[in-house]
Write a protein that holds these residues in place. Structure first.
Motif, PDB file in Angstrom:
ATOM      1  N   ARG A   1       1.226  -1.570   0.246  1.00  0.00           N
ATOM      2  CA  ARG A   1       0.041   0.078   0.198  1.00  0.00           C
ATOM      3  C   ARG A   1       1.076   1.434  -0.138  1.00  0.00           C
ATOM      4  NH1 ARG A   1      -4.862   1.177  -1.384  1.00  0.00           N
ATOM      5  NH2 ARG A   1      -5.652   2.737  -0.269  1.00  0.00           N
ATOM      6  N   PHE A   2       0.272   2.316  -0.945  1.00  0.00           N
ATOM      7  CA  PHE A   2       1.562   2.997  -0.903  1.00  0.00           C
ATOM      8  C   PHE A   2       0.604   4.216  -1.553  1.00  0.00           C
ATOM      9  CE2 PHE A   2       4.333   5.829  -3.985  1.00  0.00           C
ATOM     10  CZ  PHE A   2       5.494   6.326  -3.073  1.00  0.00           C
ATOM     11  N   SER A   3       0.075   4.919   0.109  1.00  0.00           N
ATOM     12  CA  SER A   3      -0.503   6.316  -0.706  1.00  0.00           C
ATOM     13  C   SER A   3       0.332   7.731  -0.406  1.00  0.00           C
ATOM     14  CB  SER A   3      -1.960   7.052   0.579  1.00  0.00           C
ATOM     15  OG  SER A   3      -2.776   5.432   0.877  1.00  0.00           O
ATOM     16  N   LEU A   4      -0.777   8.877  -1.138  1.00  0.00           N
ATOM     17  CA  LEU A   4       0.222   9.545  -1.404  1.00  0.00           C
ATOM     18  C   LEU A   4      -0.545  10.938  -0.843  1.00  0.00           C
ATOM     19  CD1 LEU A   4       1.751   9.315  -4.675  1.00  0.00           C
ATOM     20  CD2 LEU A   4       2.889   9.371  -2.434  1.00  0.00           C
ATOM     21  N   THR A   5      -0.419  12.356  -0.256  1.00  0.00           N
ATOM     22  CA  THR A   5      -1.191  12.841  -0.066  1.00  0.00           C
ATOM     23  C   THR A   5      -0.866  14.227  -0.371  1.00  0.00           C
ATOM     24  OG1 THR A   5      -1.026  12.062   2.960  1.00  0.00           O
ATOM     25  CG2 THR A   5      -1.814  14.149   2.505  1.00  0.00           C
TER      26      THR A   5
ATOM     27  N   GLN B   1      -1.658  14.401  -9.644  1.00  0.00           N
ATOM     28  CA  GLN B   1      -1.627  12.754  -9.628  1.00  0.00           C
ATOM     29  C   GLN B   1      -0.792  12.114 -11.300  1.00  0.00           C
ATOM     30  OE1 GLN B   1      -5.660  12.110  -9.603  1.00  0.00           O
ATOM     31  NE2 GLN B   1      -5.766  11.758  -7.650  1.00  0.00           N
TER      32      GLN B   1
ATOM     33  N   ASP C   1      -0.087  -1.086  -4.830  1.00  0.00           N
ATOM     34  CA  ASP C   1      -1.896  -0.188  -5.162  1.00  0.00           C
ATOM     35  C   ASP C   1      -1.353   1.145  -4.447  1.00  0.00           C
ATOM     36  OD1 ASP C   1      -3.872   0.110  -4.529  1.00  0.00           O
ATOM     37  OD2 ASP C   1      -4.309  -0.690  -3.234  1.00  0.00           O
ATOM     38  N   VAL C   2      -1.516   1.657  -5.468  1.00  0.00           N
ATOM     39  CA  VAL C   2      -1.549   3.239  -5.484  1.00  0.00           C
ATOM     40  C   VAL C   2      -2.601   4.576  -5.040  1.00  0.00           C
ATOM     41  CG1 VAL C   2      -0.267   5.689  -5.969  1.00  0.00           C
ATOM     42  CG2 VAL C   2       1.084   3.456  -6.812  1.00  0.00           C
ATOM     43  N   SER C   3      -2.035   5.392  -3.430  1.00  0.00           N
ATOM     44  CA  SER C   3      -4.106   5.890  -3.963  1.00  0.00           C
ATOM     45  C   SER C   3      -3.483   6.952  -3.689  1.00  0.00           C
ATOM     46  CB  SER C   3      -4.926   4.792  -2.243  1.00  0.00           C
ATOM     47  OG  SER C   3      -4.097   5.320  -0.931  1.00  0.00           O
ATOM     48  N   PHE C   4      -5.026   7.796  -3.807  1.00  0.00           N
ATOM     49  CA  PHE C   4      -4.058   9.370  -3.478  1.00  0.00           C
ATOM     50  C   PHE C   4      -5.505  10.390  -2.543  1.00  0.00           C
ATOM     51  CE2 PHE C   4      -2.406   9.040  -7.494  1.00  0.00           C
ATOM     52  CZ  PHE C   4      -1.397   9.284  -7.219  1.00  0.00           C
ATOM     53  N   ILE C   5      -4.536  10.794  -1.220  1.00  0.00           N
ATOM     54  CA  ILE C   5      -5.291  11.020  -0.644  1.00  0.00           C
ATOM     55  C   ILE C   5      -5.742  12.838  -0.628  1.00  0.00           C
ATOM     56  CG2 ILE C   5      -6.176  11.142   2.020  1.00  0.00           C
ATOM     57  CD1 ILE C   5      -4.502   8.466   2.236  1.00  0.00           C
TER      58      ILE C   5
END
Length: 77
Positions: free
Chosen positions: A9-13, A49, A71-75
């Motif tokens: 898991r790789f979340s980017l704010t 993004q 799994d990349v997600s943006f917050i």
């Protein structure tokens, strides 16, 4: 049958700033240099993004990050 590797898991704010002229600035502090302007917040978000994904792809191609499922997600903050 071998088990498929699980994705990390790789979340980017994304942080937002509004300029005096009304433009939006979207910035991802975890990825230095990944900053984008847009006339709207939505436009700034889409641009930052896309830039972040290009940077991640470039790093993967050059072996700068661990290759494998991600799994990349943006917050939006």
């Amino acid at each position: 049958m071998p088990k498929a590797p699980s994705a990390s898991r790789f979340s980017l704010t994304i942080e937002y700033f509004r300029e005096e002229d009304g433009r939006w600035l979207a910035d991802i502090a975890a990825l230095p240099g990944v900053t984008a302007y847009g006339r709207t917040k939505k436009q700034a978000t889409a641009t930052v993004q896309a830039l972040a994904l290009r940077l991640i792809a470039d790093r993967l191609e050059h072996g700068e990050t661990v290759p494998g499922p991600m799994d990349v997600s943006f917050i939006a903050a």
